[in-house]
Enzyme design. Sequence first.
Site, short mmCIF file in Angstrom:
data_model
loop_
_atom_site.label_atom_id
_atom_site.label_comp_id
_atom_site.label_asym_id
_atom_site.label_seq_id
_atom_site.Cartn_x
_atom_site.Cartn_y
_atom_site.Cartn_z
N GLN A 60 0.81 -1.21 0.00
CA GLN A 60 0.00 0.00 0.00
C GLN A 60 0.85 1.26 0.00
OE1 GLN A 60 -2.54 -0.43 3.43
NE2 GLN A 60 -3.54 -2.26 2.63
N HIS B 16 -0.81 0.04 5.58
CA HIS B 16 -1.22 1.06 6.56
C HIS B 16 -0.20 2.19 6.71
CE1 HIS B 16 -4.08 -2.05 8.68
NE2 HIS B 16 -4.27 -1.94 7.37
N GLU C 179 -14.53 4.12 10.20
CA GLU C 179 -15.02 5.17 11.07
C GLU C 179 -14.89 6.56 10.45
OE1 GLU C 179 -13.67 3.00 15.27
OE2 GLU C 179 -12.91 5.01 14.76
N TYR D 2 -8.62 7.45 19.97
CA TYR D 2 -9.72 6.91 19.18
C TYR D 2 -9.86 5.40 19.29
CZ TYR D 2 -10.40 11.63 17.76
OH TYR D 2 -10.67 12.98 17.81
N TYR E 150 -9.84 -10.24 9.75
CA TYR E 150 -10.21 -10.73 8.42
C TYR E 150 -10.54 -12.22 8.40
CZ TYR E 150 -8.66 -6.15 6.89
OH TYR E 150 -8.53 -4.78 6.74
#
Length: 372
Positions: A88, A152, A246, A256, A267
Site C-alpha cells: 500500500q 497502513h 469510522e 480513538y 479478516y
Amino acid sequence: MIRPIILLILFTLSSCKAQEKANDIVLQPEEINYTFETVAADIDIPWGMTWLPDGSMLVTERSGAIYHIKDKTKKEISNVPTVVARGQGGLLDIAVHPNYAQNGWIYITYSSDEGEEKGAHTQLIRAKLEGQSLTQIQALYKATPNTTKGHHFGSRIAFDNDGFVYFTIGDRGNHPENPQDIKRDGGKVYRLHDDGKIPVDNPFVGQQGAKEAVYSFGHRNPQGMAKHPVSGKIWTHEHGPKGGDEINIVKKAANYGWPVITYGIDYDGSTISTLTEKEGMEQPIYYWLPSIAPSGMVFVVGERYPTWKGHLLVGSLVFQYLELVKLDGEKVIGRQKVATDIGRLRDVKQGPDGYIYMAVEGKGIIKIVPKG
C-alpha cells in the site's frame, strides 16, 4: 462428526451475522442528475490531487509519478523523491499551502526508505514547483522505524484555519504496539507548523520519549481528511479491519481506541476486541458495517450541487462508488450512492471551479458535471 464444508458454512453465517449493524442508516440508491467527464486518463492508481492558482491540477500516482494536468494535457513532473512503491506504500497525498500564491509550497506524503532499517515509513515533505520540476525539497517529518510490512501508511494532508498542517499515518500493520503508544509512530494524526516545527501547544510536548508531533492517537489507517467549511474542525475517516470503518472529528490529545475498542473483526473472522466503547476513548460519529474501505473525503460547498451542499463525499474502494454522507451538524442522518460502479475510488476533491473530481484506479481523474 461435522464435515468441513458444514463448518465453513457455519463460520460464514456467523461472520455475516457479526457484520450486521442494527438500525443502520439505509444507503439510498443513486439519483442520476449528472454526467461524467474524463479530465486525465491512463493513471493506474491516482492517489491524491490538488490545484494550482491557474486552475491546473497536480495528481500523484502511487508508483511514484506526479502529473501536472492542464486543459486535459498531462505532463510528468521531474525531480520527485524516490518512493518505496510496495504493497500500500508509494507516492501518496499532495496539497498546496493555503497561501500558495504567496509562498509556493506544495506538501507531499510518501513511503520513504530514509533511515537505517530495512523497509519504509511515511514521510512528509514540502517543495516548490519551477517549470515542470520540484525544487527546494524539505523533509518535514519522517516516521520511524522503517518496517518491511507493506500496509497502513495512511496518509492524508489538511490545513486548518490557523495554518497548521495535519497529516495521518496508519498503524503500519503493528496494531498491538503503535496506535496506543505516543512514543511510537503510526496510528496517529500529526500536527505541525507549515515549516515542520512542532507547535508548543501540541498535547505531548515535553513528555519524555513522546512523539511531540502527535495530535491524536489510537487510529488504524486514516485515508481521508478534510477541514469542515463552517467549524474549521479537521475530520478524518479510517479503515477498520473487517467492518468498523469510522468517521471521526480530530480532537487534541484524543484517543480513538484502536485496537482496544473496535466495531470490526479480524479478516479471518476472529475477535480483535470484545469492546466497542471504553471510558477515555472517543466514539466515531459514524461507522460502516460492513466496511466500504473509505478513501478520500470532501465537504461539498458552493452552489453547483445544491442538494449535496454541506454534506460529505467519501469514496469506496470495495463497493466502487462515491457515498454522499448527509449531515445535520456533526450527526450523520442519511447516506446515498453517487457514481455507482465507477471503479475503485482513491480520492475525491472539490476544485476551485466548484466541480467534484474523483481519482479512480485504472481510469484517472473524472469530473462530475451536474445536468441542467
